[in-house]
Design a protein around this motif. Structure first.
Motif, short mmCIF file in Angstrom:
data_model
loop_
_atom_site.label_atom_id
_atom_site.label_comp_id
_atom_site.label_asym_id
_atom_site.label_seq_id
_atom_site.Cartn_x
_atom_site.Cartn_y
_atom_site.Cartn_z
N LYS A 11 40.67 39.40 30.14
CA LYS A 11 39.53 38.81 29.42
C LYS A 11 38.71 37.89 30.31
O LYS A 11 37.73 37.32 29.86
N LEU A 12 39.10 37.71 31.56
CA LEU A 12 38.29 36.90 32.47
C LEU A 12 36.95 37.60 32.66
O LEU A 12 36.88 38.82 32.55
N ASP A 37 42.75 23.66 31.67
CA ASP A 37 42.90 24.80 30.77
C ASP A 37 43.62 25.98 31.40
O ASP A 37 43.26 27.14 31.22
N GLU A 90 45.38 39.32 29.87
CA GLU A 90 44.76 40.18 28.85
C GLU A 90 43.46 40.83 29.33
O GLU A 90 42.75 41.45 28.54
N SER A 140 46.13 42.19 19.19
CA SER A 140 47.09 41.36 18.47
C SER A 140 48.19 42.19 17.81
O SER A 140 49.22 41.66 17.43
N ASP A 200 46.52 27.36 30.94
CA ASP A 200 47.18 28.35 30.07
C ASP A 200 46.20 29.43 29.65
O ASP A 200 46.53 30.62 29.63
N GLN A 201 44.99 28.97 29.29
CA GLN A 201 43.97 29.91 28.89
C GLN A 201 43.61 30.86 30.04
O GLN A 201 43.45 32.06 29.85
N PHE A 202 43.53 30.30 31.24
CA PHE A 202 43.19 31.11 32.41
C PHE A 202 44.21 32.24 32.61
O PHE A 202 43.86 33.41 32.75
N TRP A 203 45.50 31.89 32.61
CA TRP A 203 46.53 32.91 32.86
C TRP A 203 46.58 33.91 31.71
O TRP A 203 46.86 35.10 31.92
N HIS A 204 46.34 33.41 30.52
CA HIS A 204 46.28 34.30 29.36
C HIS A 204 45.14 35.31 29.54
O HIS A 204 45.32 36.52 29.36
N ASP A 205 43.98 34.81 29.92
CA ASP A 205 42.82 35.70 30.07
C ASP A 205 42.99 36.67 31.24
O ASP A 205 42.49 37.79 31.20
#
Ligand code: FAD
Lengths: 346, 482
Positions: free
Chosen positions: A245-246, A233, A243, A89, A235-240
């Motif tokens: 985080k997947l 979900d 980052e 962050s 947005d969360q997938f592409w974010h992960d």
């Protein structure tokens, strides 16, 4: 820290030829080799200096938190189109541009450096210089600000950066379907030459995911032509994905980043694969030895890095390496900045 | 015949070495013909090895080399040197590969910009940057200038659309810069080479990115009775979250000249027109057209017209793309400026240009890339009238100084060349200019590639500064004056 004290610190380092290690949010310290030297902390050299949504340009100090910048942009319906990974962050603008990392939208919108318009830099002579500017088109002088993107702080200390920003797409969905890596490569390659508003394409080992973004009409229309299920979900997938985080990234062992031409056939390397950037950026966890990985990558015309400490970078050919040395010296004659951070010789 | 020429003749076929005055004539200038100079000799190598041999020989003899593509440059970048070799890439015309799967093409540097899109067309692909000179200019010249075009607002400049270069250094070494991958280890030398105006290396091969041809493109023409209002409409379109494929403005004089030339159907009595192109999928384009029409009307457009078919769309663009030659017909000479400014400064800068136009008694036609703030004021003059060229140049340099003052730049896409070398002293401080020279020395230690162009020496700036004091501040004050 203000410019003047930073400049003092650099001048002192030059005098004693003592190396400096540049850092701000410390989120990308894992990239490249450990640099030696006294810490220069840019974390407090922060703040957005200018942002006018009508100009599509944002200028900020290098220590500005990326989250602060993305918040200001989102409030005006805009974004950093290269979708920068944070890896923490505390990620800052300076670290993001120095590392030159880009997220899933990279092949469709451009890379971090593509959006750099100008910068102010403190060089290895202790001078503050500005290159590029705040306008979209500028060919006065060499394009130093784009050269600095991705140079990992080895050429100077970035003080301020101007970026081109873009409107956020009005609508976005992700269409997903089960398929092999090989099929995913053909699907993703096909979308490179067909006029659909795809702005993300990956294969996570089991499924191909295509993100479609644009005006609401454009998305509706494309959806009709692209078979598959809507990913909830998204947005969360592409974010992960961006980052790391997947679940794919939760494995032990070395994570290799392999860059190849997007349509390259699957590489003959055992391990776990995840393909991003429409196939142009491939992540691999593998037990194979480094020489084999390098060799197979080279056969595909690509290059490979051990992402989390950069030690296995594909080396540069000698004439190019010599040019890098001379270029480094032209910015930082005493080799003060981030000594040995990206290549042992830089 | 001098020694170098006879050695060149031993390296290249006889027809590839030109040294008779008449044979040199076509190379004496680029698109900015107020500067002219015959080179000592012109060479036309046909292979990379021949280029390497030529530069090695020149290096040995300490003779400068100027690369040349099609010679359409507008800043004197390819202006020959009296004691130098002009290296033309005219024979490098082969399209080496079109890789449809990876959407890229590899071509030789002398390939014309438009030829790439023509070759890619049957695969549904094209090369996006489209300078108005695209039927003539070469991709090598485009890379050397980082050229733009009307579609750069959405699709970027040359730097955003190339992947890999092969470059011959002044030492005769062949380097591969960038790659077919989306990034390569080491520094971003591709960015540095793009726009380097032939000072860092000779580009002998270019790999470009290709894009899928949009399903549909449509253009909206809007007329305004006030230039500033047209400028505001530009900002309003962008603020609405729309990035048009192209957003161009022309003022009254340019409209009339273009209309007489191309019969594009422009409203002759308008003070300004905007051409706004939208592309994408069918439904997307329809949606944006409705929105853009509304924004234009809300911002005071006196007339808004959507091209009724593809033929009319082409015609609207023909008028714009032929604006330079059209203006060329109404005046013995014209001088094209190329500053870029933040869009919000458009009204102020246009007003000032119009005031100066009256003061100098020299008409100005404005044709420009409004979407990205890149101005092309065309100053009309008559080179046969004594002193008029000098006054034009003075007027032009005031425009460029103003561009810098409002936060812009002296050149958006045409490059510095020999033309804007003094204005570089206005835009950059000594530390920056010194850095440019240090970069040049890292690539070209002998300094033999296109010397005297693009980056002024610090001494030159000191002299220029002495003549050109701004607001009582002496630029480059730390330098010795003489
Ligand atoms: C009517 C008209 C309209 C124009 N419109 C536009 C426009 O819309 N946008 C725009 O950006 N420009 C425009 N231009 C300017 C010009 O066409 C571009 O700068 C173009 O890229 C120059 O290409 P060229 O092949 O003619 O290069 P040249 O003029 O031959 O050379 C330009 C520079 O590049 C160097 N160079 C050329 N080839 C190589 C090489 N292979 N390796 C290294 N250096 C090289 C030369 O030394 C010189 O410095 C226009 C010009 C005209 C005459």
């Amino acid at each position: 820290m203000d410019e003047v004290s930073l400049q003092q610190q650099v001048l002192k380092a030059i005098e004693s030829r003592a190396p400096l290690r540049i850092s701000a949010g410390k989120t990308k310290a894992f990239m490249g080799q450990d640099a030696t030297g006294t810490l220069v902390d840019l974390g407090s050299h922060c703040g957005i200096i200018e942002y006018d949504p009508r100009e599509l340009v944002l200028t900020a100090r290098s220590g500005t938190r990326l989250s602060e910048i993305e918040k200001a942009l989102a409030d005006a319906g805009q974004m950093l189109a290269f979708e920068p990974p944070y890896f923490g962050s505390d990620a800052t603008l300076g670290g993001t541009i120095s590392a030159g990392l880009s997220g899933p939208r990279r092949p469709y919108s451009g890379s971090a450096r593509d959006f750099v318009l100008g910068c102010k830099v403190l060089n290895g002579r202790g001078e503050i210089a500005s290159f590029g500017g705040q306008v979209m088109k500028n060919v006065a002088g060499y394009d130093v600000s784009r050269l600095l993107a991705g140079s990992h702080g080895t050429l100077g200390i970035l003080l301020e950066i101007s970026l081109k920003v873009l409107p956020r797409p009005a609508s976005s969905i992700t269409v997903s379907r089960e398929c092999s890596q090989e099929d995913a490569i053909s699907i993703m390659s096909e979308f490179l030459s067909r006029p659909y508003p795809v702005d993300g394409a990956c294969h996570d080992g089991e499924r191909a995911h295509l993100r479609i973004s644009g005006s609401s009409q454009a998305v509706k229309e494309a959806r009709k032509k692209i078979p598959g299920d809507i990913l909830p979900d998204a947005d969360q997938f592409w974010h992960d994905l961006r980052e790391q985080k997947l679940p794919f990234f939760h494995r032990p062992g070395t994570l290799y980043r392999i860059a190849v031409k997007p349509a390259s056939r699957p590489l003959h390397l055992n391990g776990h694969w995840l393909l991003d950037w429409g196939g142009a950026q491939r992540w691999l966890y593998s037990e194979e030895d480094v020489a084999t990985i390098r060799h197979q990558t080279a056969l595909s015309g690509g290059h490979v890095t051990a992402f989390r400490n950069g030690r296995n970078s594909t080396p540069l050919p000698p004439p190019l390496s010599a040019l890098h040395q001379r270029l480094k010296a032209s910015f930082d004659p005493e080799d003060i900045f981030n000594r040995g951070h990206i290549f042992a010789t830089l | 015949m001098n020694h170098l020429i006879s050695e060149l003749k031993s390296l290249l076929p006889a027809e590839s070495v030109l040294y008779d005055r008449e044979d040199l004539r076509p190379f004496e200038c680029d698109g900015l013909s107020v500067y002219r100079q015959l080179p000592m000799v012109v060479v036309l190598p046909d292979t990379i090895e021949e280029v390497q041999k030529v530069v090695r020989l020149c290096r040995e003899h300490n003779v400068p080399v100027v690369a040349r593509g099609a010679g359409t440059g507008l800043s004197g970048g390819a202006l020959p040197l009296e004691n130098g070799v002009l290296l033309s890439l005219a024979k490098f015309k082969r399209i080496i590969d079109i890789d449809v799967e990876n959407a890229m093409a590899t071509v030789e540097p002398g390939v014309r910009n438009l030829a790439i899109s023509e070759a890619a067309s049957r695969f549904g692909l094209y090369y996006a940057p489209d300078p108005s000179s695209q039927i003539a200019c070469t991709i090598g010249g485009n890379v050397a200038e980082n050229s733009g075009g009307v579609h750069c607002l959405k699709y970027g400049l040359t730097v955003h659309n190339i992947l890999m270069l092969k470059v011959v250094t002044m030492e005769g070494e062949l380097l591969t810069i960038g790659g077919q991958t989306l990034d390569t280890p080491g520094y971003d030398l591709l960015a540095l080479m793009t726009g380097s105006e032939g000072l860092l290396g000779i580009i002998v091969e270019v790999t470009v990115k290709l894009l899928p041809k949009p399903e549909r493109a449509q253009v909206v023409l809007a007329a305004f009775d006030d230039v500033a209002r047209a400028g505001e409409a530009v900002g309003a379109i962008i603020a609405a979250g729309i990035i048009p494929a192209g957003l161009e403005m022309m003022d009254r004089l340019a409209i009339q000249a273009a209309e007489d030339f191309a019969h594009a159907g422009y409203p002759r009595d308008a003070e300004a027109i905007l051409l706004c192109e939208l592309d994408g999928t069918h439904a997307e384009v329809s949606e944006y057209i409705m929105e853009v029409r509304k924004i234009l009307t809300d911002n005071g457009a006196t007339e808004v017209r959507t091209a009724k078919d593809e033929a009319e769309r082409q015609l609207f663009w023909k008028g714009r793309k032929s604006a330079f030659p059209a203006v060329g017909r109404i005046s013995p000479d014209y001088y094209c400026m190329d500053g870029t400014i933040p869009r919000s400064q458009l009204p102020r800068v246009l007003r000032q240009i119009s005031d100066w136009s009256a003061e100098y008694g020299l008409p100005v036609a404005n044709v420009f890339h409004a979407g990205d703030g890149n101005l092309h004021p065309l100053i009309l003059f008559d080179g046969n009238k004594p002193g008029e060229l000098e006054r034009t140049e003075e007027f032009g340099s005031r425009i460029l100084d103003l561009c810098v003052e409002v936060g812009g730049t002296i050149t958006g896409e045409h490059g510095v060349g020999v033309e804007k070398i003094d204005q570089m002293c206005t835009q950059f401080k000594s530390a920056e200019l010194a850095q440019f020279h240090a970069i040049k020395a890292a690539f070209d230690p002998s300094g033999l590639l296109n010397p005297g162009k693009a980056i002024p020496t610090l001494h030159r700036c000191a002299e220029f500064g002495a003549m050109h004091v701004h607001h009582g501040r002496l630029p480059h004050a730390e330098l010795e004056r003489f």
